[in-house]
Design a protein around this motif. Structure first.
Motif, PDB file in Angstrom:
ATOM      1  N   GLY A  89       0.810  -1.209   0.000  1.00  0.00           N
ATOM      2  CA  GLY A  89       0.000   0.000   0.000  1.00  0.00           C
ATOM      3  C   GLY A  89       0.846   1.263   0.000  1.00  0.00           C
ATOM      4  N   LEU A  90       1.912   1.265   0.776  1.00  0.00           N
ATOM      5  CA  LEU A  90       2.790   2.432   0.825  1.00  0.00           C
ATOM      6  C   LEU A  90       3.461   2.685  -0.505  1.00  0.00           C
ATOM      7  CD1 LEU A  90       4.485   2.008   4.326  1.00  0.00           C
ATOM      8  CD2 LEU A  90       3.011   3.897   3.598  1.00  0.00           C
ATOM      9  N   LEU A  91       3.934   1.610  -1.149  1.00  0.00           N
ATOM     10  CA  LEU A  91       4.584   1.776  -2.440  1.00  0.00           C
ATOM     11  C   LEU A  91       3.607   2.304  -3.471  1.00  0.00           C
ATOM     12  CD1 LEU A  91       6.814  -1.421  -2.550  1.00  0.00           C
ATOM     13  CD2 LEU A  91       7.587   0.949  -2.395  1.00  0.00           C
ATOM     14  N   ALA A  92       2.390   1.802  -3.446  1.00  0.00           N
ATOM     15  CA  ALA A  92       1.379   2.280  -4.382  1.00  0.00           C
ATOM     16  C   ALA A  92       1.028   3.741  -4.103  1.00  0.00           C
ATOM     17  CB  ALA A  92       0.128   1.407  -4.291  1.00  0.00           C
ATOM     18  N   ALA A  93       0.947   4.098  -2.830  1.00  0.00           N
ATOM     19  CA  ALA A  93       0.587   5.467  -2.462  1.00  0.00           C
ATOM     20  C   ALA A  93       1.623   6.470  -2.917  1.00  0.00           C
ATOM     21  CB  ALA A  93       0.415   5.557  -0.945  1.00  0.00           C
ATOM     22  N   PHE A  94       2.880   6.046  -2.947  1.00  0.00           N
ATOM     23  CA  PHE A  94       3.951   6.948  -3.361  1.00  0.00           C
ATOM     24  C   PHE A  94       4.185   6.932  -4.860  1.00  0.00           C
ATOM     25  CE2 PHE A  94       5.559   6.381   1.112  1.00  0.00           C
ATOM     26  CZ  PHE A  94       5.279   7.683   1.493  1.00  0.00           C
ATOM     27  N   SER A  95       3.344   6.226  -5.613  1.00  0.00           N
ATOM     28  CA  SER A  95       3.569   6.083  -7.052  1.00  0.00           C
ATOM     29  C   SER A  95       3.527   7.420  -7.771  1.00  0.00           C
ATOM     30  CB  SER A  95       2.540   5.129  -7.668  1.00  0.00           C
ATOM     31  OG  SER A  95       1.235   5.643  -7.543  1.00  0.00           O
ATOM     32  N   VAL A  96       2.586   8.302  -7.391  1.00  0.00           N
ATOM     33  CA  VAL A  96       2.485   9.596  -8.054  1.00  0.00           C
ATOM     34  C   VAL A  96       3.754  10.402  -7.838  1.00  0.00           C
ATOM     35  CG1 VAL A  96       1.241  11.783  -8.128  1.00  0.00           C
ATOM     36  CG2 VAL A  96      -0.017   9.634  -7.909  1.00  0.00           C
ATOM     37  N   HIS A  97       4.254  10.372  -6.597  1.00  0.00           N
ATOM     38  CA  HIS A  97       5.494  11.088  -6.302  1.00  0.00           C
ATOM     39  C   HIS A  97       6.635  10.545  -7.147  1.00  0.00           C
ATOM     40  CE1 HIS A  97       8.726  13.054  -4.112  1.00  0.00           C
ATOM     41  NE2 HIS A  97       9.311  11.881  -4.013  1.00  0.00           N
ATOM     42  N   ALA A  98       6.707   9.227  -7.269  1.00  0.00           N
ATOM     43  CA  ALA A  98       7.789   8.608  -8.038  1.00  0.00           C
ATOM     44  C   ALA A  98       7.723   9.011  -9.497  1.00  0.00           C
ATOM     45  CB  ALA A  98       7.703   7.083  -7.910  1.00  0.00           C
ATOM     46  N   GLU A  99       6.488   9.118 -10.028  1.00  0.00           N
ATOM     47  CA  GLU A  99       6.330   9.449 -11.432  1.00  0.00           C
ATOM     48  C   GLU A  99       6.642  10.907 -11.715  1.00  0.00           C
ATOM     49  OE1 GLU A  99       2.972   6.582 -13.272  1.00  0.00           O
ATOM     50  OE2 GLU A  99       2.263   8.012 -11.795  1.00  0.00           O
ATOM     51  N   THR A 100       6.487  11.781 -10.711  1.00  0.00           N
ATOM     52  CA  THR A 100       6.652  13.206 -10.951  1.00  0.00           C
ATOM     53  C   THR A 100       7.937  13.768 -10.365  1.00  0.00           C
ATOM     54  OG1 THR A 100       5.371  13.712  -8.966  1.00  0.00           O
ATOM     55  CG2 THR A 100       4.161  13.561 -11.040  1.00  0.00           C
ATOM     56  N   ALA A 101       8.730  12.900  -9.767  1.00  0.00           N
ATOM     57  CA  ALA A 101       9.949  13.394  -9.114  1.00  0.00           C
ATOM     58  C   ALA A 101      10.971  13.906 -10.104  1.00  0.00           C
ATOM     59  CB  ALA A 101      10.565  12.281  -8.267  1.00  0.00           C
ATOM     60  N   GLY A 102      10.912  13.432 -11.384  1.00  0.00           N
ATOM     61  CA  GLY A 102      11.795  13.952 -12.407  1.00  0.00           C
ATOM     62  C   GLY A 102      13.154  13.296 -12.466  1.00  0.00           C
ATOM     63  N   HIS A 103      13.375  12.209 -11.747  1.00  0.00           N
ATOM     64  CA  HIS A 103      14.688  11.572 -11.741  1.00  0.00           C
ATOM     65  C   HIS A 103      14.837  10.562 -12.870  1.00  0.00           C
ATOM     66  CE1 HIS A 103      15.491  13.581  -8.016  1.00  0.00           C
ATOM     67  NE2 HIS A 103      14.511  12.968  -7.391  1.00  0.00           N
ATOM     68  N   ALA A 104      13.739   9.930 -13.282  1.00  0.00           N
ATOM     69  CA  ALA A 104      13.818   8.898 -14.303  1.00  0.00           C
ATOM     70  C   ALA A 104      14.001   9.523 -15.678  1.00  0.00           C
ATOM     71  CB  ALA A 104      12.552   8.045 -14.272  1.00  0.00           C
ATOM     72  N   LEU A 105      14.774   8.849 -16.528  1.00  0.00           N
ATOM     73  CA  LEU A 105      14.945   9.314 -17.884  1.00  0.00           C
ATOM     74  C   LEU A 105      13.666   9.093 -18.676  1.00  0.00           C
ATOM     75  CD1 LEU A 105      18.509   7.883 -18.694  1.00  0.00           C
ATOM     76  CD2 LEU A 105      17.904  10.259 -18.242  1.00  0.00           C
ATOM     77  N   VAL A 106      13.403   9.993 -19.602  1.00  0.00           N
ATOM     78  CA  VAL A 106      12.239   9.861 -20.471  1.00  0.00           C
ATOM     79  C   VAL A 106      12.656   9.084 -21.702  1.00  0.00           C
ATOM     80  CG1 VAL A 106      10.522  11.079 -21.842  1.00  0.00           C
ATOM     81  CG2 VAL A 106      11.233  12.007 -19.632  1.00  0.00           C
ATOM     82  N   GLY A 107      11.964   7.984 -21.975  1.00  0.00           N
ATOM     83  CA  GLY A 107      12.301   7.160 -23.117  1.00  0.00           C
ATOM     84  C   GLY A 107      11.687   7.668 -24.408  1.00  0.00           C
ATOM     85  N   ASP A 108      12.357   7.376 -25.511  1.00  0.00           N
ATOM     86  CA  ASP A 108      11.899   7.743 -26.849  1.00  0.00           C
ATOM     87  C   ASP A 108      11.530   6.452 -27.573  1.00  0.00           C
ATOM     88  OD1 ASP A 108      11.807   8.282 -29.626  1.00  0.00           O
ATOM     89  OD2 ASP A 108      13.163   9.984 -29.418  1.00  0.00           O
ATOM     90  N   ALA A 109      10.238   6.242 -27.800  1.00  0.00           N
ATOM     91  CA  ALA A 109       9.778   4.997 -28.419  1.00  0.00           C
ATOM     92  C   ALA A 109      10.356   4.799 -29.814  1.00  0.00           C
ATOM     93  CB  ALA A 109       8.257   4.973 -28.456  1.00  0.00           C
ATOM     94  N   LYS A 110      10.467   5.869 -30.567  1.00  0.00           N
ATOM     95  CA  LYS A 110      11.010   5.766 -31.924  1.00  0.00           C
ATOM     96  C   LYS A 110      12.464   5.326 -31.887  1.00  0.00           C
ATOM     97  CE  LYS A 110      10.584   6.181 -36.375  1.00  0.00           C
ATOM     98  NZ  LYS A 110       9.674   5.282 -37.140  1.00  0.00           N
ATOM     99  N   ALA A 111      13.240   5.917 -30.986  1.00  0.00           N
ATOM    100  CA  ALA A 111      14.637   5.511 -30.826  1.00  0.00           C
ATOM    101  C   ALA A 111      14.709   4.067 -30.335  1.00  0.00           C
ATOM    102  CB  ALA A 111      15.345   6.448 -29.848  1.00  0.00           C
TER     103      ALA A 111
END
Length: 226
Positions: free
Chosen positions: A11-33
């Motif tokens: 439950g805690l991991l799921a609750a923090f999912s929005v924060h994880a998605e918006t934290a800006g640390h993950a690289l943004v992938g390019d589907a075409k590449a």
């Protein structure tokens, strides 16, 4: 790990999912590449991520960040697989993100669950089994099996029964992929399941093609009916 701890941690991991998605640390992938980098993946997983050999998972429609994370685990040998380690070794973080974005953009071909196992599989998926200390699978993977990107839970809808059974048996024997709390959840759950329960819930996951609940299919993805 107790049943209550498993449920609370999920439950805690799921609750923090929005924060994880918006934290800006993950690289943004390019589907075409990613498409140009995915040629080597096609031999086992299929050119669009729909494998024809049941020992290899379908990765079409899989969470992009989940794919990138698994590739990083293979590269570091935290998830042990000699074949995948070889493929992952030369990949940069951006390569992994691009591959994740490419396969996430594809549509998984529906699978077929065994109707004889449906009742028990559905029970485990929807409500779990408190007597065994097993939480509902959908608490982390979603009612329709779409997973949870931010919390790092994989899409399982349509996945080959054979592959899910193999992974659950590995977890039951104590295999882990990493050392964080998230990596310890599935081994703890799997050891509580009998072989019959493993087959039932894996089969049920393969048969999850319809969206009957709140978590809608990814944009552009039409779902086949049972």
């Amino acid at each position: 790990m107790s049943f209550r701890r498993v449920v609370a941690l999920a439950g805690l991991l799921a609750a923090f999912s929005v924060h994880a998605e918006t934290a800006g640390h993950a690289l943004v992938g390019d589907a075409k590449a990613g498409e140009t980098k995915a040629a080597a993946c096609g031999a086992c997983h299929g050119p669009d991520g729909n494998s024809s050999d049941k020992q290899y998972p379908k990765i079409a429609g899989q969470q992009a960040d989940y794919i990138a994370r698994q590739l990083a685990l293979f590269k570091s040998n935290k998830r042990v697989n000699p074949v995948m380690a070889g493929f992952a070794a030369p990949l940069s973080e951006q390569d992994m993100a691009d591959l994740g974005a490419y396969f996430a953009s594809k549509r998984a071909v529906p699978g077929n669950g065994d109707q004889a196992l449906k009742a028990r599989g559905e029970q485990l998926w929807r409500t779990g089994d408190t007597a065994l200390g097993v939480p509902a699978c959908m608490a982390c993977h979603g009612p329709a099996g779409r997973g949870n990107s931010g919390a790092g839970y994989a899409q399982l809808s349509g996945q080959w029964t054979d592959y899910v059974v193999a992974k659950l048996k590995e977890w039951k024997s104590g295999t882990t992929w990493g050392t964080d709390d998230r990596a310890l959840i599935m081994p703890d759950i799997a050891k509580r399941l009998s072989e019959q329960d493993i087959n039932a819930v894996a089969s049920y996951a393969e048969g999850l093609h319809t969206v009957e609940h709140a978590d809608a299919a990814p944009a552009g993805h039409a779902d086949a009916k049972h």
